[in-house]
Design a protein around this motif. Structure first.
Motif, short mmCIF file in Angstrom:
data_model
loop_
_atom_site.label_atom_id
_atom_site.label_comp_id
_atom_site.label_asym_id
_atom_site.label_seq_id
_atom_site.Cartn_x
_atom_site.Cartn_y
_atom_site.Cartn_z
N ALA A 47 -13.11 -1.52 41.93
CA ALA A 47 -12.53 -0.32 42.53
C ALA A 47 -13.52 0.84 42.57
O ALA A 47 -13.43 1.72 43.41
N TYR A 49 -9.63 0.53 49.24
CA TYR A 49 -8.85 -0.21 50.23
C TYR A 49 -7.76 0.68 50.78
O TYR A 49 -7.05 1.36 50.03
N ARG A 53 -9.05 -9.52 51.47
CA ARG A 53 -8.53 -9.79 50.12
C ARG A 53 -9.60 -10.41 49.22
O ARG A 53 -9.67 -10.11 48.04
N PRO A 97 -4.40 0.36 52.84
CA PRO A 97 -3.44 -0.57 53.45
C PRO A 97 -2.87 0.02 54.74
O PRO A 97 -3.00 1.22 54.98
N ARG A 151 -6.91 9.63 49.19
CA ARG A 151 -6.93 8.87 47.94
C ARG A 151 -8.20 8.03 47.85
O ARG A 151 -8.84 7.96 46.80
#
Lengths: 258, 328
Positions: free
Chosen positions: A75, A80, A46, A82, A151
């Motif tokens: 970004a 990232y 994080r 998840p 993505r």
């Protein structure tokens, strides 16, 4: 893409989670981040993603201090993945993958043909083209995770953080995901995977970082870091780090012997 | 998908124009096509042409604007709150507006000032709810929803108190009718006053559709994909509140539009807000035009539109839920 962390410390409601973490991860590496539950892996991610405020120390992405960067700018550097993703709305696979191009677009105008082409290429690379118009929520766990990788590819960032990506996948899908992660690192990206499985780290990673109670316990080449002594110390488990002979040669495995 | 969206947009635009022309003829003063045409093009000063310009046109434009505004605000809030059940008044804008209007009617202010206080009431309610929610650090969405509930309850209770104190012969009926919503009292001046915040809010919401898609994934995900989640949330709340408060100030409280229309639109074009919001605007406008036509057609004493949107909205929503619930 290089991630450099200096003296990173963070406390949650007064309880220290990270206590002065220093590390450097570089281009073309597949890094596995190991650590027991509560060791601070997610908080470290994080912080590196700019999602956590109120930490002490510095995080550098390439040579820029994270604190100087906007979310869009971060970004563009780092993506990232998840563990799972839930939306109340049933987007198509193509729409989910398209969201990865957000940092490359104007918020006002939205994606242009160049970004649509990028998404098609990412879906194609992962063999997902036939699912493009399917609803994301209708897919299996493994397919969803692949779409999230697509993505991240569409995001075109130099770094990729995967938070326990195999945790909710079956054995086959978990293995295939790690193979994809390895390939992405071989193409020149920095890929960091947090995992609970030291065998995966030995098998796929170039570099292993081990967190223990908010500090870096070990950091270095996978075969030097993942040892019986480390497994004992981190997981309180007696295990043997050995190799088994398979058709393609010797492969390392961690076998608990308790 | 883009082609499908374009087809629906063109279809919805044609529907809206046809409904506008059709609705212009409906009402106690019967009009012919030629009167409508002359009224719309500004030709002639005959009584029918004046009826079109002074009464029908403001009313139809108000219905369209409010329908579009509430549908778009509903769709935007559903994305923002990651919940298809979120309605445009989730943060208390309608309750605040209702309180503002009730208070103004109680102290005997004129029609225009009632609208102004309703608008201010809506803004204040959402402003307070937002400020409270900022203190809830661990979950921004939960904080907003709960503080919205608190504020809405408080304003609703205060409105009830005003109704209790109001003179039952004239004040109470006027407050009650205002709260049920009506397009009857729309004048060109009041329409002009409300149109600005509605249009500004609509424009901002329609310009935010692309990052709104990412907000439906949650704050962390949106941020890791490059969205300044906190800023976008504030922007969308301000824009939607301008719309909802101005709609309430113009026509009173109208429910269901912001819930039914976005759901219907998602069944037509899918979940992508880049398509959902613009199509919701057109279909929301058409929906409220039809509702207003019904309110005028059934009886000489107009049925409040807030009642009709519920009568039409609930069965439509129930049908959607039962037949396509998995895709809502």
């Amino acid at each position: 893409m290089t991630v450099r962390v200096e003296g990173l410390a963070f406390a949650y409601h007064g309880r220290p989670v990270l206590r002065g973490v220093d590390l450097t991860w570089g281009d073309g590496q597949l890094v596995c981040l190991l650590g027991a539950n509560g060791a601070g892996k997610t908080t470290l991610f994080r912080c590196v993603l700019g999602l956590q405020t109120g930490y002490r120390g510095r995080v550098w992405l390439d040579d820029t201090d994270l604190a100087q960067r906007s979310p869009r700018d971060i970004a563009r550097s780092i993506a990232y993945l998840p563990q799972t993703e839930r939306s109340a709305f049933n987007y198509t696979v193509a729409q989910v993958a398209l969201m990865g191009t957000y940092p490359l677009t104007s918020a006002l105008i939205g994606p242009r043909p160049a970004q649509l082409a990028r998404v098609r290429a990412a879906l194609d690379q992962l063999g997902l083209t036939h699912l493009a118009e399917r609803g994301f929520q209708e897919l299996s766990g493994g397919e969803r995770q692949s779409v999230l990788v697509a993505r991240a590819l569409a995001q075109s960032s130099g770094g990729l953080l995967l938070d326990e990506p195999t945790a909710s996948l079956d054995f086959g899908n978990g293995w295939r995901l790690m193979t994809t992660a390895r390939r992405l690192a071989d193409e020149g990206r920095l890929v960091v995977v947090s995992t609970h499985d030291p065998t995966l780290a030995l098998r796929f990673a170039d570099h292993v970082t081990v967190l223990d109670e908010g500090q870096v316990l070990a950091d270095g080449p996978a075969d030097q870091v993942v040892t019986s002594a480390l497994i004992e110390q981190v997981y309180k488990l007696t295990a043997e780090v050995t190799t088994v002979k398979v058709e393609t040669g010797l492969v390392p495995v961690v076998v608990p012997v308790e | 998908m883009e082609r499908k969206f374009t087809v629906w947009m063109v279809g919805a635009a044609i529907l809206l124009v046809v409904l506008l022309l059709f609705s212009a003829q409906i009402g106690p003063y019967s009009l012919r096509w030629i009167d409508v045409w002359q009224g719309l093009t500004g030709q002639g000063s005959s009584e029918p042409a004046l009826v079109v310009r002074q009464i029908r046109l403001p009313r139809l434009l108000a219905a369209s604007l409010v329908g579009a505004g509430l549908a778009v605000a509903g769709a935007a809030f559903q994305a923002l709150f990651r919940n298809p059940m979120a309605s445009p008044d989730v943060l208390g804008a309608s309750s605040g507006a209702g309180f503002g209007a009730a208070l103004a009617l109680y102290v005997g202010l004129g029609q225009t000032l009632v609208s102004v206080t309703a608008f201010i009431g809506g803004l204040v309610a959402v402003g307070v709810a937002y400020l409270i929610s900022l203190r809830v650090r661990h979950n921004a969405i939960l904080g907003l929803v709960l503080s919205g509930m608190i504020i809405a309850s408080l304003f609703n209770a205060t409105t009830s108190l005003i109704k209790l104190l109001a003179d039952p012969n004239n004040q109470l009926p006027s407050i009650t009718f205002w709260l049920m919503g009506s397009l009857n009292a729309v004048s060109p001046e009041r329409l002009a006053g409300a149109a600005l915040p509605i249009l500004v809010g609509l424009l901002v919401l329609l310009a935010s559709t692309w990052p709104l898609n990412l907000m439906t994934l949650g704050d962390d995900q949106a941020r890791s994909l490059g969205v300044n989640a906190r800023l976008l949330r504030l922007l969308v709340i301000v824009a939607a509140t301008l719309v909802v408060a101005a709609c309430a100030a113009l026509v009173g409280l109208v429910g269901w539009v912001g819930l039914v229309i976005p759901h219907l639109v998602r069944l037509l074009v899918g979940a992508d807000n880049r398509w959902v919001l613009p199509l919701s605007a057109l279909l929301g406008a058409s929906f409220l035009l039809v509702i207003d036509d019904l309110s005028r057609a059934f009886s000489t004493a107009e049925i409040p539109i807030g009642i009709l949107t519920a009568f039409v909205g609930t069965p439509v929503f129930c049908t959607l839920l039962l037949r396509r619930g998995d895709q809502l």
